[in-house]
Design a protein around this motif. Sequence first.
Motif, PDB file in Angstrom:
ATOM      1  N   ALA A  38      62.662   7.025  35.736  1.00 23.15           N
ATOM      2  CA  ALA A  38      61.432   7.782  35.480  1.00 23.15           C
ATOM      3  C   ALA A  38      61.093   7.763  33.990  1.00 23.15           C
ATOM      4  O   ALA A  38      59.919   7.672  33.614  1.00 23.15           O
ATOM      5  CB  ALA A  38      61.582   9.213  35.978  1.00 23.15           C
ATOM      6  N   GLU A  39      62.119   7.819  33.138  1.00 26.21           N
ATOM      7  CA  GLU A  39      61.890   7.767  31.686  1.00 26.21           C
ATOM      8  C   GLU A  39      61.353   6.391  31.281  1.00 26.21           C
ATOM      9  O   GLU A  39      60.422   6.297  30.475  1.00 26.21           O
ATOM     10  CB  GLU A  39      63.196   8.065  30.935  1.00 26.21           C
ATOM     11  N   ILE A  40      61.920   5.340  31.863  1.00 28.98           N
ATOM     12  CA  ILE A  40      61.427   3.987  31.574  1.00 28.98           C
ATOM     13  C   ILE A  40      59.975   3.866  32.016  1.00 28.98           C
ATOM     14  O   ILE A  40      59.125   3.350  31.278  1.00 28.98           O
ATOM     15  CB  ILE A  40      62.312   2.936  32.274  1.00 28.98           C
ATOM     16  N   ALA A  41      59.675   4.352  33.210  1.00 26.99           N
ATOM     17  CA  ALA A  41      58.312   4.286  33.728  1.00 26.99           C
ATOM     18  C   ALA A  41      57.347   5.048  32.829  1.00 26.99           C
ATOM     19  O   ALA A  41      56.244   4.575  32.536  1.00 26.99           O
ATOM     20  CB  ALA A  41      58.260   4.835  35.153  1.00 26.99           C
ATOM     21  N   ASP A  42      57.778   6.207  32.344  1.00 27.57           N
ATOM     22  CA  ASP A  42      56.939   7.012  31.454  1.00 27.57           C
ATOM     23  C   ASP A  42      56.644   6.250  30.162  1.00 27.57           C
ATOM     24  O   ASP A  42      55.505   6.207  29.706  1.00 27.57           O
ATOM     25  CB  ASP A  42      57.624   8.352  31.167  1.00 27.57           C
ATOM     26  N   TRP A  43      57.683   5.656  29.578  1.00 27.90           N
ATOM     27  CA  TRP A  43      57.498   4.891  28.345  1.00 27.90           C
ATOM     28  C   TRP A  43      56.552   3.717  28.584  1.00 27.90           C
ATOM     29  O   TRP A  43      55.665   3.443  27.765  1.00 27.90           O
ATOM     30  CB  TRP A  43      58.840   4.375  27.816  1.00 27.90           C
ATOM     31  N   LEU A  44      56.744   2.994  29.675  1.00 22.70           N
ATOM     32  CA  LEU A  44      55.892   1.838  29.950  1.00 22.70           C
ATOM     33  C   LEU A  44      54.440   2.248  30.147  1.00 22.70           C
ATOM     34  O   LEU A  44      53.525   1.580  29.650  1.00 22.70           O
ATOM     35  CB  LEU A  44      56.404   1.086  31.185  1.00 22.70           C
ATOM     36  N   LEU A  45      54.221   3.347  30.855  1.00 21.62           N
ATOM     37  CA  LEU A  45      52.847   3.813  31.054  1.00 21.62           C
ATOM     38  C   LEU A  45      52.193   4.205  29.738  1.00 21.62           C
ATOM     39  O   LEU A  45      51.020   3.900  29.489  1.00 21.62           O
ATOM     40  CB  LEU A  45      52.826   4.981  32.037  1.00 21.62           C
ATOM     41  N   ARG A  46      52.958   4.896  28.881  1.00 24.71           N
ATOM     42  CA  ARG A  46      52.390   5.296  27.590  1.00 24.71           C
ATOM     43  C   ARG A  46      52.090   4.089  26.711  1.00 24.71           C
ATOM     44  O   ARG A  46      51.045   4.021  26.057  1.00 24.71           O
ATOM     45  CB  ARG A  46      53.338   6.248  26.864  1.00 24.71           C
ATOM     46  N   LEU A  47      53.011   3.103  26.691  1.00 25.50           N
ATOM     47  CA  LEU A  47      52.803   1.925  25.851  1.00 25.50           C
ATOM     48  C   LEU A  47      51.611   1.099  26.310  1.00 25.50           C
ATOM     49  O   LEU A  47      50.805   0.644  25.495  1.00 25.50           O
ATOM     50  CB  LEU A  47      54.062   1.045  25.836  1.00 25.50           C
ATOM     51  N   THR A  48      51.491   0.900  27.619  1.00 24.10           N
ATOM     52  CA  THR A  48      50.373   0.087  28.098  1.00 24.10           C
ATOM     53  C   THR A  48      49.038   0.827  27.995  1.00 24.10           C
ATOM     54  O   THR A  48      47.994   0.188  27.945  1.00 24.10           O
ATOM     55  CB  THR A  48      50.607  -0.362  29.551  1.00 24.10           C
ATOM     56  N   ALA A  49      49.084   2.154  27.946  1.00 20.49           N
ATOM     57  CA  ALA A  49      47.839   2.904  27.771  1.00 20.49           C
ATOM     58  C   ALA A  49      47.358   2.823  26.323  1.00 20.49           C
ATOM     59  O   ALA A  49      46.159   2.713  26.062  1.00 20.49           O
ATOM     60  CB  ALA A  49      48.031   4.360  28.185  1.00 20.49           C
ATOM     61  N   THR A  50      48.305   2.882  25.373  1.00 21.88           N
ATOM     62  CA  THR A  50      47.905   2.853  23.958  1.00 21.88           C
ATOM     63  C   THR A  50      47.690   1.434  23.447  1.00 21.88           C
ATOM     64  O   THR A  50      46.867   1.219  22.569  1.00 21.88           O
ATOM     65  CB  THR A  50      48.957   3.549  23.074  1.00 21.88           C
ATOM     66  N   HIS A  51      48.439   0.477  23.974  1.00 19.71           N
ATOM     67  CA  HIS A  51      48.317  -0.924  23.541  1.00 19.71           C
ATOM     68  C   HIS A  51      47.932  -1.766  24.755  1.00 19.71           C
ATOM     69  O   HIS A  51      48.780  -2.334  25.426  1.00 19.71           O
ATOM     70  CB  HIS A  51      49.646  -1.433  22.958  1.00 19.71           C
TER      71      HIS A  51
END
Length: 184
Positions: A38-51
């Motif tokens: 879930a932490e990995i998924a959260d990081w990936l979602l945040r990164l792809t939203a900002t970049h």
Amino acid sequence: MAETAVNEKGVSIALACRTFEISEACYRYRPTLGDENAEIADWLLRLTATHRVWGFGLCFLYLKNIKGFAWNHKRVYRIYRELELNLRIKPGKRLKRDKPDALAVPEAPNQTWSMDFMADQLADGRSFRALNVLDDFNREGLGIEVDFSLPAAPVARVLDQIIDGAGRPRRSGSKTVRNMSAAP
């Protein structure tokens, strides 16, 4: 199936595992990485939203090198795909080209000429070139010049000799032929 047999039919775990030929360890296994995934998924979602232009590679390198996470790239990629974050690969833009004009078919000799350079190699390894000038109507060879090197001056000389002997062609392609030896 073993879980269904144990939960709904009241069969013992040992009997269900023997029946379906699985080990009891496999039956009792529960993954413990759910929170980390879930932490990995959260990081990936945040990164792809900002970049928005970052693909998996840049996201993984950021998490590994900048943030210092030691997650396996295969695991991060599996979660990346499960979240359907794969970037669409844009197809290359195709250039629309006009249809070429139909080839002009000469109706008489000496209307159009074609010329081409050819190259080959001698048995001792030295290369030579040949300039061929053809009449497009009857495919007659108007001139051939063969040498180890064919710079512009000999080519112009050969064309002038052909014009002196056969006359100037009425047209060359779609343009009128000018004096070949004259400077542009």
